[in-house]
Design a protein around this motif. Structure first.
Motif, short mmCIF file in Angstrom:
data_model
loop_
_atom_site.label_atom_id
_atom_site.label_comp_id
_atom_site.label_asym_id
_atom_site.label_seq_id
_atom_site.Cartn_x
_atom_site.Cartn_y
_atom_site.Cartn_z
N LYS A 1 -13.39 -5.55 10.20
CA LYS A 1 -14.40 -6.55 9.66
C LYS A 1 -15.69 -5.92 9.27
O LYS A 1 -15.99 -4.87 10.00
N LEU B 1 -19.56 -6.53 9.49
CA LEU B 1 -20.54 -7.74 10.13
C LEU B 1 -22.02 -7.20 9.62
O LEU B 1 -22.38 -6.39 9.32
N THR C 1 -22.07 -10.74 13.05
CA THR C 1 -21.30 -11.78 12.67
C THR C 1 -20.86 -11.45 11.40
O THR C 1 -21.29 -11.03 10.36
N GLN C 2 -19.24 -11.84 11.18
CA GLN C 2 -18.78 -11.76 9.86
C GLN C 2 -19.19 -13.02 8.99
O GLN C 2 -19.45 -14.29 9.66
N ARG D 1 -11.64 -11.55 1.68
CA ARG D 1 -11.04 -11.56 2.90
C ARG D 1 -10.19 -10.38 3.04
O ARG D 1 -10.26 -9.87 4.46
N GLY E 1 -12.09 -7.79 4.69
CA GLY E 1 -12.85 -8.04 5.99
C GLY E 1 -14.32 -8.69 5.90
O GLY E 1 -15.14 -8.68 6.94
N ILE E 2 -14.62 -8.80 4.63
CA ILE E 2 -16.12 -9.29 4.40
C ILE E 2 -16.47 -10.59 4.77
O ILE E 2 -17.38 -10.86 5.13
N ALA F 1 -14.56 -14.16 6.51
CA ALA F 1 -13.41 -14.64 7.33
C ALA F 1 -12.63 -15.31 6.53
O ALA F 1 -12.72 -16.07 5.61
#
Length: 79
Positions: free
Chosen positions: A34, A36, A40-41, A71, A74-75, A77
């Motif tokens: 991810k 973040l 936090t994503q 998505r 991973g940028i 959710a």
């Protein structure tokens, strides 16, 4: 422009307050990884409905492709 004193294509600037990806370098987010911001994503974004005119459907398809790419990287959710 990349700092000529470094030979690697991805490196931290002196002091560690900035990461640099020079020409030819890349960041690879592996499956399940991810991106973040402050731990936090980015929140999930719902796909755009494709109903309506052909232009609206084409626009929705393009937007949904962009969302899928974000998505996949991973940028944002998954919905």
């Amino acid at each position: 422009m990349a700092d000529a004193t470094y030979q690697t294509k991805v490196y931290d600037k002196l002091g560690g307050d900035q990461m640099v990806v020079a020409a030819g370098g890349s960041i690879n987010v592996e499956t399940g990884g991810k991106v973040l911001a402050n731990g936090t994503q980015a929140a999930a974004i719902t796909d755009v409905a494709t109903a309506g005119s052909a232009t609206a459907a084409a626009n929705a398809t393009a937007i949904n492709s962009i969302l899928a790419a974000l998505r996949g990287a991973g940028i944002i959710a998954s919905a």
